[in-house]
Design a protein around this motif. Structure first.
Motif, mmCIF file in Angstrom:
data_model
loop_
_atom_site.group_PDB
_atom_site.id
_atom_site.type_symbol
_atom_site.label_atom_id
_atom_site.label_comp_id
_atom_site.label_asym_id
_atom_site.label_seq_id
_atom_site.Cartn_x
_atom_site.Cartn_y
_atom_site.Cartn_z
ATOM 1 N N ASP A 1 0.802 -1.256 0.087
ATOM 2 C CA ASP A 1 -0.021 0.061 -0.084
ATOM 3 C C ASP A 1 0.807 1.303 0.060
ATOM 4 O O ASP A 1 1.883 1.317 0.707
ATOM 5 N N THR A 2 0.335 2.228 -0.631
ATOM 6 C CA THR A 2 1.295 3.539 -0.953
ATOM 7 C C THR A 2 1.752 4.107 0.478
ATOM 8 O O THR A 2 2.573 4.490 0.517
ATOM 9 N N SER A 3 0.747 3.888 1.522
ATOM 10 C CA SER A 3 1.083 4.502 2.966
ATOM 11 C C SER A 3 2.186 3.932 3.430
ATOM 12 O O SER A 3 2.865 4.536 4.448
ATOM 13 N N TYR A 4 2.654 2.756 3.018
ATOM 14 C CA TYR A 4 3.854 1.979 3.701
ATOM 15 C C TYR A 4 4.881 1.978 2.659
ATOM 16 O O TYR A 4 6.076 1.298 3.075
ATOM 17 N N ARG A 5 4.820 2.231 1.446
ATOM 18 C CA ARG A 5 5.889 2.120 0.385
ATOM 19 C C ARG A 5 7.079 2.782 0.584
ATOM 20 O O ARG A 5 8.066 2.140 0.564
ATOM 21 N N ASP A 6 7.150 4.073 1.100
ATOM 22 C CA ASP A 6 8.247 4.687 1.299
ATOM 23 C C ASP A 6 9.146 3.941 2.435
ATOM 24 O O ASP A 6 10.376 3.952 2.089
ATOM 25 N N GLU A 7 8.541 3.472 3.619
ATOM 26 C CA GLU A 7 9.280 2.915 4.761
ATOM 27 C C GLU A 7 9.867 1.459 3.930
ATOM 28 O O GLU A 7 10.939 1.333 4.453
ATOM 29 N N ALA A 8 9.131 0.837 3.094
ATOM 30 C CA ALA A 8 9.454 -0.502 2.332
ATOM 31 C C ALA A 8 10.620 -0.009 1.729
ATOM 32 O O ALA A 8 11.724 -0.808 1.645
ATOM 33 N N ARG A 9 10.682 1.013 0.894
ATOM 34 C CA ARG A 9 11.728 1.423 0.189
ATOM 35 C C ARG A 9 13.231 1.716 0.867
ATOM 36 O O ARG A 9 14.124 1.222 0.433
ATOM 37 N N VAL A 10 13.132 2.353 1.888
ATOM 38 C CA VAL A 10 14.072 2.468 2.729
ATOM 39 C C VAL A 10 14.645 1.247 3.086
ATOM 40 O O VAL A 10 15.721 1.136 3.331
ATOM 41 N N ALA A 11 13.868 0.500 3.597
ATOM 42 C CA ALA A 11 14.212 -0.923 4.528
ATOM 43 C C ALA A 11 14.983 -1.805 3.455
ATOM 44 O O ALA A 11 15.979 -2.255 3.607
ATOM 45 N N ILE A 12 14.372 -1.967 2.025
ATOM 46 C CA ILE A 12 14.993 -2.530 1.133
ATOM 47 C C ILE A 12 16.397 -1.981 0.630
ATOM 48 O O ILE A 12 17.453 -2.838 0.607
ATOM 49 N N GLY A 13 16.718 -0.573 0.534
ATOM 50 C CA GLY A 13 17.929 0.070 0.462
ATOM 51 C C GLY A 13 18.841 -0.314 1.556
ATOM 52 O O GLY A 13 19.937 -0.756 1.201
ATOM 53 N N ALA A 14 18.458 -0.349 2.775
ATOM 54 C CA ALA A 14 19.405 -0.941 3.851
ATOM 55 C C ALA A 14 19.647 -2.206 3.589
ATOM 56 O O ALA A 14 20.834 -2.758 3.970
ATOM 57 N N ALA A 15 18.902 -3.192 3.399
ATOM 58 C CA ALA A 15 19.271 -4.504 3.256
ATOM 59 C C ALA A 15 20.346 -4.768 2.011
ATOM 60 O O ALA A 15 21.291 -5.594 2.207
ATOM 61 N N LEU A 16 19.958 -4.166 0.910
ATOM 62 C CA LEU A 16 21.165 -3.939 -0.233
ATOM 63 C C LEU A 16 22.487 -3.670 0.066
ATOM 64 O O LEU A 16 23.326 -3.803 -0.302
ATOM 65 N N SER A 17 22.494 -2.601 1.512
ATOM 66 C CA SER A 17 23.524 -2.057 1.784
ATOM 67 C C SER A 17 24.343 -3.030 2.760
ATOM 68 O O SER A 17 25.368 -2.852 3.390
ATOM 69 N N GLY A 18 23.590 -4.031 3.172
ATOM 70 C CA GLY A 18 24.236 -5.405 4.048
ATOM 71 C C GLY A 18 23.464 -5.503 5.324
ATOM 72 O O GLY A 18 24.151 -6.288 6.192
ATOM 73 N N THR A 19 22.405 -4.684 5.820
ATOM 74 C CA THR A 19 21.899 -4.856 7.041
ATOM 75 C C THR A 19 20.709 -5.537 6.984
ATOM 76 O O THR A 19 19.799 -4.763 6.115
ATOM 77 N N ALA A 20 20.391 -6.236 7.672
ATOM 78 C CA ALA A 20 19.108 -7.069 7.753
ATOM 79 C C ALA A 20 18.053 -5.854 8.453
ATOM 80 O O ALA A 20 18.211 -5.261 9.365
ATOM 81 N N GLN A 21 16.695 -6.118 7.965
ATOM 82 C CA GLN A 21 15.651 -5.082 8.213
ATOM 83 C C GLN A 21 14.446 -6.045 8.373
ATOM 84 O O GLN A 21 14.395 -7.102 8.027
ATOM 85 N N GLY A 22 13.654 -5.296 9.381
ATOM 86 C CA GLY A 22 12.336 -5.855 9.794
ATOM 87 C C GLY A 22 11.392 -4.775 9.721
ATOM 88 O O GLY A 22 11.690 -3.814 10.236
ATOM 89 N N LEU A 23 10.085 -5.143 9.102
ATOM 90 C CA LEU A 23 9.365 -3.994 9.162
ATOM 91 C C LEU A 23 7.845 -4.654 9.041
ATOM 92 O O LEU A 23 7.611 -5.694 8.420
ATOM 93 N N GLU A 24 6.762 -3.711 9.216
ATOM 94 C CA GLU A 24 5.304 -4.393 8.911
ATOM 95 C C GLU A 24 4.948 -3.543 7.808
ATOM 96 O O GLU A 24 4.993 -2.340 7.684
ATOM 97 N N VAL A 25 3.840 -4.254 7.043
ATOM 98 C CA VAL A 25 3.534 -3.469 5.865
ATOM 99 C C VAL A 25 2.007 -3.951 5.713
ATOM 100 O O VAL A 25 1.516 -4.814 6.010
#
Length: 600
Positions: free
Chosen positions: A364-388
């Protein structure tokens, strides 16, 4: 305590045991004798019917025929019930055929006055007996015997009725038709027998175990593969129950309450040497035969190989294909490159739609920015957890927890593994538990806990707070007269009426039983007085229920919060004022009690 089986069950079990005692090589002959015996039953009924309607015929021979047929039925039944042997079946066949032939002759002699009488059909039935038993040879012998009887009967019947011989073409056609029908049936039976023999040879040569199991779970037939797969000869296997073969948790019925049907399933069975073998079973039940046909192949070695292979693949299977959570792989652009079945179920889209698409498009668009940041952090090598919040093609949504783990190859992050699980039910349960903790389940109003929380928050914020403490009058007689169900309806009605009197910023609560409280904020004494009077008026209106129309009143105590007040002291002052109103009404001084009394 054990119960005695019902007679019908005992009879069915006896027949099943008898059927199981027939050797496989004699099953066809035994079945043929059974079919002929069924036909014989019909002929016996015909004879008995003729005997009753034609009693007093020439020399009373129909009585003799009926007795002879009954004796034949009983003797044949006795022979067929004995343990089946080639000699025994031959004896049964020859004996019953001879008695049938004698009975046919007597019937034809008895009923020989009308050449159009259908009794001549008995000669065809006799000829067919020979064809069914002994195929072409039996068809020829039976046809000659039956045709001869038919011809002789026609000559006798024409002589008795018309005092002449039958037309030659009619006589010849009758004899030839009996012979041809008998030969044709014999040829068909021979072809069927040969086809069955070929099928039997194929069964015997099949590397797969082939069984038939009746509705009592008793094995009726087995091919030679039983010796190789189970270490039990087919002869020893026939008559055993399925439960005697299966092991442990696999001990279940083939034809009973839980049929093993449809897709092949693997089950553990006991080998003759006591070991366990794994067989893959395919089962098909034929209700008309009351049998289940089982084809089994040995998969013990295959299971062992699969077990060894599964050990080396355990990590992958646990994280991906066998995982109950959704597992998916993302490339460096955040697009899905692989997904397990649980992921397809979670996202509610076909695999073809998911692979190659951006995972952000599923959120959902209301959670999309948070998810984009989390994916970027994971691609940088840091595991992430979030609710969407996921969106689905049908317009519905669901909550999911995401865990994003970087995929590192040769020190470089090449993608992200995502693991997700649906937490919609958990969120719903949490919301329900939160609702129960803060609401009265009968009326839907806030409860005492919620009231205390709201008062403390508003007092802490320095807001002007006032409370109305309400207690229903004459409510107990309603409960006593109409029952608690009606009483609950009254409470619900009162709750709804109170909610109509307050503002959006106010809170109506049910404390316990017939006690209510209204929290008003912001508030002043005038507003508190006005809303209290209005609450007293709406509560006092008649309440129309299915059982009756009732009326209750309410005693109300009011209190404005003071600077030194706590929640308990504020409510205690309003409670005391309410009881003063209630006591005033009980004393009945003649003066009406005020609808609302302010606490001192």
């Amino acid at each position: 305590m054990a119960t005695r089986p019902r007679p019908t069950h005992r009879l069915a079990a006896a027949w099943a045991h008898h059927g199981a005692s027939v050797p496989r090589r004699l099953e066809q002959r035994h079945r043929t004798e059974r079919v002929i015996q069924q036909i014989r039953y019909a002929v016996v009924l015909l004879c008995l019917g003729l005997t009753v309607t034609l009693t007093g015929g020439p020399d009373g021979r129909l009585w003799i025929v009926s007795g002879l047929m009954v004796v034949n039925v009983l003797v044949t039944e006795w022979l067929l019930r004995r343990p089946a042997t080639p000699r025994g079946l031959t004896t049964a066949g020859v004996t019953s055929f001879s008695l049938d032939a004698l009975a046919t002759v007597l019937i034809l002699m008895t009923v020989s006055q009308d050449p159009t009488d259908p009794v001549v059909a008995l000669t065809t039935i006799l000829a067919l007996q020979g064809a069914l038993r002994w195929q072409v040879v039996g068809g020829l012998a039976g046809g000659l015997l039956g045709g001869g009887m038919a011809g002789a009967w026609l000559v006798t019947a024409y002589g008795a009725a018309l005092d002449r011989l039958p037309p030659t073409e009619h006589l010849v056609s009758q004899v030839v038709s009996v012979l041809l029908v008998s030969l044709l049936v014999g040829a068909v039976v021979r072809q069927l027998d040969r086809a069955q023999q070929r099928a039997q040879h194929a069964l015997e040569l099949s590397p797969e175990l082939i069984l038939t199991v009746d509705d009592h779970d008793r094995i009726r037939s087995a091919n030679e593969a039983a010796e190789r797969l189970l270490g039990i000869s087919p002869t020893d296997l026939i008559g055993r129950t399925w439960a005697s073969l299966v092991v442990g948790e696999d001990e279940r019925s083939i034809a009973g309450s839980r049929p093993i049907t449809g897709e092949p399933e693997q089950h553990a069975l006991r080998h003759g040497d006591g070991s366990t073998v794994w067989l893959e079973l395919s089962v098909r039940r034929e209700p008309t035969d009351q049998l289940s046909y089982v084809v089994a192949r040995d998969v013990t070695a295959r299971r062992a190989a699969e077990h060894e292979r599964s050990i080396s693949e355990q990590r992958y299977r646990a994280l991906f294909s066998r995982n109950l959570d959704a597992v998916f792989g993302l490339d460096i652009d955040g697009c899905i490159v692989d997904i397990n079945p649980a992921g397809i179920e979670l996202f509610r889209r076909r695999r073809e739609e998911l692979v190659g698409s951006s995972v952000l498009g599923l959120i959902d668009t209301s959670y999309r920015d948070e998810a984009r940041v989390a994916i970027g952090a994971a691609l940088s090598g840091t595991a992430q957890g979030l609710e969407v919040l996921l969106t689905h093609p049908d317009g519905t949504t669901s909550h999911a927890d995401f865990d994003l783990l970087p995929i590192v190859v040769d020190g470089q992050v090449v993608g992200v593994y995502g693991m997700a699980r649906d937490v919609t039910d958990r969120k719903r349960r949490e919301a329900y538990l939160e609702y129960r903790a803060s609401h009265d389940l009968l009326t839907g109003l806030a409860n005492r806990s919620r009231l205390y929380q709201e008062i403390e928050e508003r007092l802490a914020a320095g807001a002007a707070v006032g409370v109305l403490f309400l207690d229903l009058d004459a409510f107990k007689p309603v409960n006593d007269s109409f029952g608690h169900a009606i009483g609950d309806q009254v409470l619900v009605t009162v709750a709804r009426r109170l909610q109509t009197t307050v503002r959006d910023t106010d809170l109506v609560c049910r404390l316990a039983g017939d006690e209510f409280c209204i929290l008003l904020s912001p508030c002043d004494p005038t507003t508190l007085q006005h809303l209290g009077e209005r609450a007293a008026w709406v509560v006092a209106q008649p309440i129309a229920l299915e059982a009756a129309t009732v009326r209750v009143e309410v005693s109300i105590g009011a209190a404005m919060a003071r600077s030194q007040d706590t929640t308990d002291t504020l409510l205690a002052r309003a409670d005391a004022a309410m009881y003063t109103v209630k006591e005033h009404r009980k004393l009945a001084h003649g003066e009406p009690a005020p609808p609302v009394l302010f606490a001192t």
